[in-house]
Design a protein around this motif. Structure first.
Motif, short mmCIF file in Angstrom:
data_model
loop_
_atom_site.label_atom_id
_atom_site.label_comp_id
_atom_site.label_asym_id
_atom_site.label_seq_id
_atom_site.Cartn_x
_atom_site.Cartn_y
_atom_site.Cartn_z
N CYS A 1 0.85 -1.20 0.00
CA CYS A 1 0.00 0.00 0.00
C CYS A 1 0.88 1.24 0.00
CB CYS A 1 -0.91 -0.01 1.23
SG CYS A 1 -1.86 1.50 1.44
N CYS B 1 -0.06 3.29 3.59
CA CYS B 1 0.31 2.83 4.93
C CYS B 1 1.45 1.80 4.93
CB CYS B 1 -0.92 2.25 5.65
SG CYS B 1 -1.39 0.59 5.12
N HIS C 1 1.34 -1.34 4.17
CA HIS C 1 0.90 -2.72 4.39
C HIS C 1 1.19 -3.56 3.15
CE1 HIS C 1 -1.65 -6.05 5.67
NE2 HIS C 1 -2.27 -6.00 4.49
N CYS D 1 -6.02 -1.62 -0.42
CA CYS D 1 -5.29 -2.10 0.76
C CYS D 1 -6.27 -2.75 1.75
CB CYS D 1 -4.58 -0.93 1.42
SG CYS D 1 -3.80 -1.35 2.99
N ASN E 1 -5.67 -3.20 4.76
CA ASN E 1 -5.48 -2.58 6.07
C ASN E 1 -6.19 -1.23 6.19
OD1 ASN E 1 -4.20 -2.40 8.72
ND2 ASN E 1 -2.94 -0.79 7.79
N CYS E 2 -6.02 -0.37 5.17
CA CYS E 2 -6.57 0.99 5.27
C CYS E 2 -7.52 1.35 4.13
CB CYS E 2 -5.45 2.01 5.37
SG CYS E 2 -4.60 2.34 3.81
N HIS F 1 -6.92 2.09 1.14
CA HIS F 1 -6.38 2.99 0.13
C HIS F 1 -6.29 2.25 -1.20
CE1 HIS F 1 -3.48 5.84 -1.71
NE2 HIS F 1 -4.00 6.70 -0.86
ZN LIG Z 1 -2.91 0.80 3.46
#
Ligand SMILES: [Zn+2]
Length: 151
Positions: free
Chosen positions: A31, A34, A36, A45, A47-48, A50
């Motif tokens: 990502c 972040c 990740h 992503c 995780n976030c 994005h």
């Molecule tokens: Zn991310």
């Protein structure tokens, strides 16, 4: 003999992976927001959320985290090679990322070339690549050759 099914290599979410494999590189997604790292590929992503994802190269080295053995029935293209092992590789640089693949004795060796009785959890492996069509080069793994230290 029926051919083994091959992956689509022009899917927007996985194209970068297959393009790199043709260059004999194993890549995963990172990502841009972040940092990740993830595999298998996603359009965003995990995780976030994005949407800007980049591909980063790995060494392709890892350890066998788990494995199974396919006996049958299988898809028609695999009938002539059962039983064959399928391994789950934990990448050295990204132990939270695991990739399913074949364990083979050489880049172009059949997927049943390593007997399941020779496989151990934790066995170190290195990626190799088999060219199976004009579009598809498949990452697969070979047992890592450990160089003996010279006295
Ligand atoms: Zn991310």
């Amino acid at each position: 003999m029926t051919a083994m099914p091959l992956p689509y290599t022009d899917d927007p979410d996985t194209k970068g992976f297959w393009d790199a494999a043709r260059e004999r590189r194993l890549v995963i997604q990172r990502c841009a927001a972040c940092g990740h790292c993830q595999f298998p590929p996603h359009p965003f992503c995990a995780n976030c959320a994005h949407a800007e994802i980049e591909w980063v190269e790995t060494t392709g080295g890892g350890r066998i985290w788990s494995f199974g053995v396919a006996h049958g029935p299988t898809l028609p293209g695999f009938q002539d090679v059962v039983p064959y092992p399928m391994i789950v590789v934990e990448l050295d640089e990204h132990p939270d990322i695991r990739i399913v693949g074949s364990l083979v004795t050489g880049p172009e060796a059949p997927i049943n070339s390593v007997p399941p009785s020779a496989i151990r959890i934790g066995m170190p492996v290195d990626v190799t690549f088999a060219v199976v069509s004009d579009d598809v080069t498949l990452p697969r793994w070979m047992p890592r050759i450990i160089e003996e230290a010279q006295p």
